[in-house]
Design a protein around this motif. Structure first.
Motif, PDB file in Angstrom:
ATOM      1  N   SER A   1      -0.846  32.362  -6.015  1.00  0.00           N
ATOM      2  CA  SER A   1       0.375  33.167  -6.091  1.00  0.00           C
ATOM      3  C   SER A   1       1.552  32.308  -6.520  1.00  0.00           C
ATOM      4  O   SER A   1       1.549  31.082  -6.352  1.00  0.00           O
TER       5      SER A   1
ATOM      6  N   ALA B   1       0.447  42.674 -11.654  1.00  0.00           N
ATOM      7  CA  ALA B   1       1.905  42.797 -11.630  1.00  0.00           C
ATOM      8  C   ALA B   1       2.560  42.290 -12.909  1.00  0.00           C
ATOM      9  O   ALA B   1       3.769  42.478 -13.087  1.00  0.00           O
TER      10      ALA B   1
ATOM     11  N   ASN C   1       3.850  37.444  -7.116  1.00  0.00           N
ATOM     12  CA  ASN C   1       2.655  38.102  -7.635  1.00  0.00           C
ATOM     13  C   ASN C   1       1.472  37.143  -7.539  1.00  0.00           C
ATOM     14  O   ASN C   1       1.634  35.927  -7.499  1.00  0.00           O
TER      15      ASN C   1
ATOM     16  N   ASP D   1      -3.988  39.913 -13.300  1.00  0.00           N
ATOM     17  CA  ASP D   1      -2.760  39.885 -12.493  1.00  0.00           C
ATOM     18  C   ASP D   1      -2.073  41.219 -12.701  1.00  0.00           C
ATOM     19  O   ASP D   1      -1.364  41.414 -13.694  1.00  0.00           O
TER      20      ASP D   1
END
Length: 263
Positions: free
Chosen positions: A220, A164, A202, A162
């Motif tokens: 998400s 972010a 994200n 991930d």
């Protein structure tokens, strides 16, 4: 027939036993011949089959042949020969077993590659890091990831990415039907731009290996923010008499104004 005047009579026997043949010539001279009749046994087989792993041609079929007469040969519909086959791709394979009397037995095998699958559910929980009762920069969103093996083949090298956020955890394995919600965690520290935008979204990606196939899936999470503008004013005396005792005395104040909201 029980009797025949043919030079070369043919007699068919349908069961095991003893056959006695008496030959008599024109002068009445006889001779007797005896032969045991043993019918050939039916060809039978047992098999061991290994299905190919996803994306590979590594299936196998092994036959154990019984019955029949003499040496047996095995030919296959794809041109292969022999009772043991390896490095097989998914497909249908027909074996023909033949003995010395040309008696036949066929066997059909269907090899199918397993269908692997992986699922991901991403959950976010807001944490008021400074316990001030409002959403502001420095607070955190804490994430958990629930991964499931939704196919019919074990998964290895299962991991979460991930870009972010910060993700903690090491690759794991998942058996068929197994799920895991504790091996991977993550968090995102809220910045002012997130609040100004009004939300933070994200996307996490799970990847896993099954045979020679790499599977992926995504999920998400969106965290919405509430704008809470607040102002704080503080006024304190910094000069002059306290208490005031006469008219025209001058008192000095400091007034502090602070933005204590999140905008």
């Amino acid at each position: 027939p029980t009797t025949s005047n043919q030079a070369n009579p043919s007699v068919v026997y349908s069961s095991n036993g003893t056959a006695t043949l008496t030959l008599t010539d024109a002068n009445g001279v006889s001779n007797t011949f005896t032969k045991n009749i043993l019918l050939p046994s039916e060809i039978t087989y047992s098999s061991s089959v290994n299905q190919p792993t996803p994306g590979n041609s590594d299936g196998s079929i092994s036959l154990t042949i019984n019955g029949g007469t003499g040496n047996k040969s095995v030919t296959w519909s794809d041109g292969g020969t022999g009772s043991s086959r390896t490095n097989l791709a998914p497909g249908t394979y027909v074996a023909t077993i033949t003995d010395e009397f040309n008696c036949l037995k066929t066997a059909t095998f269907v090899l199918s590659s397993p269908t692997p699958g992986v699922s991901l559910v991403k959950t976010g929980l807001y944490e008021d890091f400074n316990n001030d009762g409002i959403q502001n920069a420095g607070d955190r969103i804490n994430y958990t990831f629930t991964i499931g093996n939704t196919g019919n083949f074990p998964l290895t090298n299962v991991s979460i990415s991930d870009p972010a956020i910060n993700v903690n955890g090491s690759p794991i394995s998942l058996g068929v039907g197994e799920s895991n919600s504790t091996s991977f965690t993550g968090f995102h520290t809220i910045v002012q731009n997130d609040l100004e935008q009004g939300f933070f979204t994200n996307t996490a990606t799970v990847s896993a290996t099954a045979g020679s196939i790499v599977l992926t899936n995504t999920d998400s999470h969106t965290e919405n923010f509430t704008i809470s503008p607040r102002i704080s004013v503080q006024k304190i005396q910094v000069g002059g008499p306290n208490p005031v005792t006469n008219p025209n005395q001058v008192i000095e104040y400091r007034i502090s104004v602070s933005n204590v909201g999140n905008k």
